[in-house]
Enzyme design. Structure first.
Site, PDB file in Angstrom:
ATOM      1  N   GLU A  92       0.085  -0.586   5.125  1.00 21.13           N
ATOM      2  CA  GLU A  92      -1.351  -0.304   5.300  1.00 21.13           C
ATOM      3  C   GLU A  92      -1.983  -1.041   6.484  1.00 21.13           C
ATOM      4  O   GLU A  92      -3.065  -1.606   6.387  1.00 21.13           O
ATOM      5  CB  GLU A  92      -2.087  -0.656   3.996  1.00 21.13           C
ATOM      6  CG  GLU A  92      -1.539   0.117   2.790  1.00 21.13           C
ATOM      7  CD  GLU A  92      -2.193  -0.278   1.489  1.00 21.13           C
ATOM      8  OE1 GLU A  92      -3.224  -0.964   1.509  1.00 21.13           O
ATOM      9  OE2 GLU A  92      -1.660   0.109   0.417  1.00 21.13           O
TER      10      GLU A  92
ATOM     11  N   GLU B 265       4.770   6.107  -3.294  1.00 17.33           N
ATOM     12  CA  GLU B 265       3.935   5.600  -4.398  1.00 17.33           C
ATOM     13  C   GLU B 265       3.217   6.754  -5.122  1.00 17.33           C
ATOM     14  O   GLU B 265       2.079   6.672  -5.513  1.00 17.33           O
ATOM     15  CB  GLU B 265       2.910   4.582  -3.877  1.00 17.33           C
ATOM     16  CG  GLU B 265       3.517   3.429  -3.125  1.00 17.33           C
ATOM     17  CD  GLU B 265       2.529   2.365  -2.709  1.00 17.33           C
ATOM     18  OE1 GLU B 265       1.404   2.344  -3.246  1.00 17.33           O
ATOM     19  OE2 GLU B 265       2.859   1.535  -1.848  1.00 17.33           O
TER      20      GLU B 265
HETATM   21  O1  9MR Z   1       0.291  -1.394  -8.553  1.00 13.03           O
HETATM   22  C1  9MR Z   1      -0.006  -2.628  -7.918  1.00 13.03           C
HETATM   23  C2  9MR Z   1      -0.895  -3.510  -8.814  1.00 13.03           C
HETATM   24  O2  9MR Z   1      -0.213  -3.809 -10.025  1.00 13.03           O
HETATM   25  C3  9MR Z   1      -1.257  -4.792  -8.066  1.00 13.03           C
HETATM   26  O3  9MR Z   1      -2.168  -5.552  -8.833  1.00 13.03           O
HETATM   27  C4  9MR Z   1      -1.902  -4.435  -6.706  1.00 13.03           C
HETATM   28  C5  9MR Z   1      -2.228  -5.660  -5.882  1.00 13.03           C
HETATM   29  O4  9MR Z   1      -1.066  -6.359  -5.579  1.00 13.03           O
HETATM   30  O5  9MR Z   1      -0.993  -3.630  -5.940  1.00 13.03           O
HETATM   31  C6  9MR Z   1      -0.713  -2.381  -6.590  1.00 13.03           C
HETATM   32  O6  9MR Z   1       0.139  -1.616  -5.767  1.00 13.03           O
HETATM   33  C7  9MR Z   1      -0.390  -1.257  -4.480  1.00 13.03           C
HETATM   34  C8  9MR Z   1       0.746  -1.377  -3.478  1.00 13.03           C
HETATM   35  O7  9MR Z   1       1.208  -2.715  -3.443  1.00 13.03           O
HETATM   36  C9  9MR Z   1       0.304  -0.894  -2.108  1.00 13.03           C
HETATM   37  N1  9MR Z   1      -0.228   0.473  -2.176  1.00 13.03           N
HETATM   38  C10 9MR Z   1      -1.331   0.612  -3.135  1.00 13.03           C
HETATM   39  C11 9MR Z   1      -0.883   0.194  -4.511  1.00 13.03           C
HETATM   40  C12 9MR Z   1      -1.987   0.389  -5.513  1.00 13.03           C
HETATM   41  O8  9MR Z   1      -3.057  -0.452  -5.194  1.00 13.03           O
END
Ligand code: 9MR
Length: 408
Positions: free
Chosen positions: A188, A304
């Protein structure tokens, strides 16, 4: 590995009530211009009033086996503690997946809690589970502006940030060298709305190191594990919306710059966090952009994938129908592109989805974004994904591998 599993519910036909609900209680399609909300509601109702069949000739095989039959990889993001503490969930993962993704176990705040301390307990547990069950593993992620530990925010300086980044990547990637199918190296890094000409997001990494933090991350990861596929990962690349179009263009420019400098990047990750009921989807435009990415010699992973049902009505039949349709429409486009080598959902079951916390429904109903329901039963979404794999063109062996660790 696979067990026969009942589908949670067969494809349902909408009742007259459900259909009328969609048309505003029988008022029919509005004759006057719709407000944005009304338009969105109309679109949802239109989708709901045209139920699609996701019928399959057989309830088996699993998603992983259907994907593998076409030279594709299917898997899901998860966390070691879920597999360790929920045996029936672990069994469902083994039934459906060929690959695991580290959802949180390798986020900076989990794996690098103090400047001089790494905590690999959870990630090692997930890696051991994958190795024990001959599953592929992909690491998420090495550089992101979120999930940074407090010590980084308070101590990193322009003088120290470069070494902090290099040390992190060398330590984390080096630990799993030879065992990782791929890494989300940079996550990102683009946000055209931040106003930069290059479309880069204003992140701590950009501020502390400058624009070459991206190249530095990829080169460091390549040295630490030459076998892993190195991926740039981002979201909002999917729809025919201004923000998606702007990010697709910015990403294409970034990829061209990186390739011109011979930066070791082999793939992009399209996060594909989709929205149930979102109809601004232009298959031809997305397909053309995918071809431009592929023409740079890059592979594409759907990294994802999930479909939030937050804006959808409470009725389960309507929600599941629209969510399944979103999976079907998106994968129909992506899987036509030979450079697409993997489809990974962000979770496998509604029992564990980030959306329950991050995009809860206003009616407090449990979210239903993933292939399996809370009881680990296959849903219409599972059928839609299975059907997409069944209808996908077969990948040639060459197109599906690219030097990465493609076997456990
Ligand atoms: O699913 C993830 C959640 O459990 C965490 O709290 C969050 C912050 O670390 O990240 C979520 O996953 C993200 C991923 O790392 C990057 N793309 C977006 C995902 C959803 O926010």
């Amino acid at each position: 590995m696979s067990q026969s599993s009942r589908l949670a519910e067969p494809m349902v036909r909408l009742t007259r009530r459900q259909f009328l609900w969609g048309m505003g209680g029988g008022m029919g399609a509005a004759a006057v211009p719709l407000s944005r909300t009304a338009y969105h509601g109309y679109q949802i109702n239109r989708l709901a009033s045209q139920p699609r069949s996701f019928a399959l000739s057989s309830l088996e095989p699993s998603l992983a086996e259907r994907a593998a039959a076409k030279g594709l990889i299917y898997g899901a993001a998860t966390q070691h503690h879920l597999l360790a503490n929920d045996p029936e969930f672990a069994e469902a993962v083994l039934r459906e997946c060929q690959m695991l993704v580290t959802e949180n176990d390798l986020q900076w705040n989990q794996v690098h809690p103090d400047p001089e301390r790494f905590d690999f307990a959870a990630a090692d547990g997930l890696a051991e589970f994958a190795q024990m069950h001959q599953l592929l593993l992909r690491g998420h992620n090495l550089v992101w502006h979120n999930s940074l530990p407090d010590w980084f925010k308070t101590t990193a300086t322009p003088q120290t940030a470069r070494q902090i980044l290099v040390n992190h990547i060398q330590t984390v990637v080096g630990r799993y060298a030879g065992r990782m199918h791929s890494w989300d190296v940079v996550n990102e890094a683009l946000l055209p709305a931040d106003g930069r000409a290059d479309g880069l997001r204003q992140t701590p990494w950009l501020e502390l190191i400058g624009t070459d933090y991206i190249e530095l991350a990829f080169r460091t990861a390549a040295e630490a594990d030459p076998a892993a596929l190195l991926v740039y990962n981002d979201f909002e690349l999917d729809y025919d919306r201004p923000q998606d179009q702007a990010k697709r263009m910015a990403l294409l420019r970034l990829l061209e710059r990186l390739k011109q400098r011979d930066v070791p990047i082999q793939a992009i990750g399209m996060q594909a966090h989709l929205w149930g009921g979102e109809t601004r989807f232009n298959a031809a435009k997305l397909s053309s952009w995918l071809e431009q990415v592929a023409s740079l010699g890059l592979k594409i992973l759907v990294t994802e994938l999930d479909v939030t049902d937050q804006p959808l009505p409470q009725d389960l039949a309507i929600r599941d129908q629209i969510v399944a349709g979103a999976y079907a429409d998106y994968l129909a486009v992506l899987l036509e592109q030979p450079a697409v080598i993997a489809v990974l959902t962000w979770g496998l079951s509604d029992r564990y989805s980030w959306l329950a916390e991050f995009a809860p429904r206003s009616d407090s109903a449990a979210v239903r974004p993933l292939p399996l329901d809370q009881h680990l039963q296959r849903k219409l979404a599972w059928q839609a994904i299975a059907q997409a794999f069944d209808q996908a063109p077969v990948r040639t062996k060459q197109s599906a591998t690219s030097g990465a660790a493609t076997s456990p």
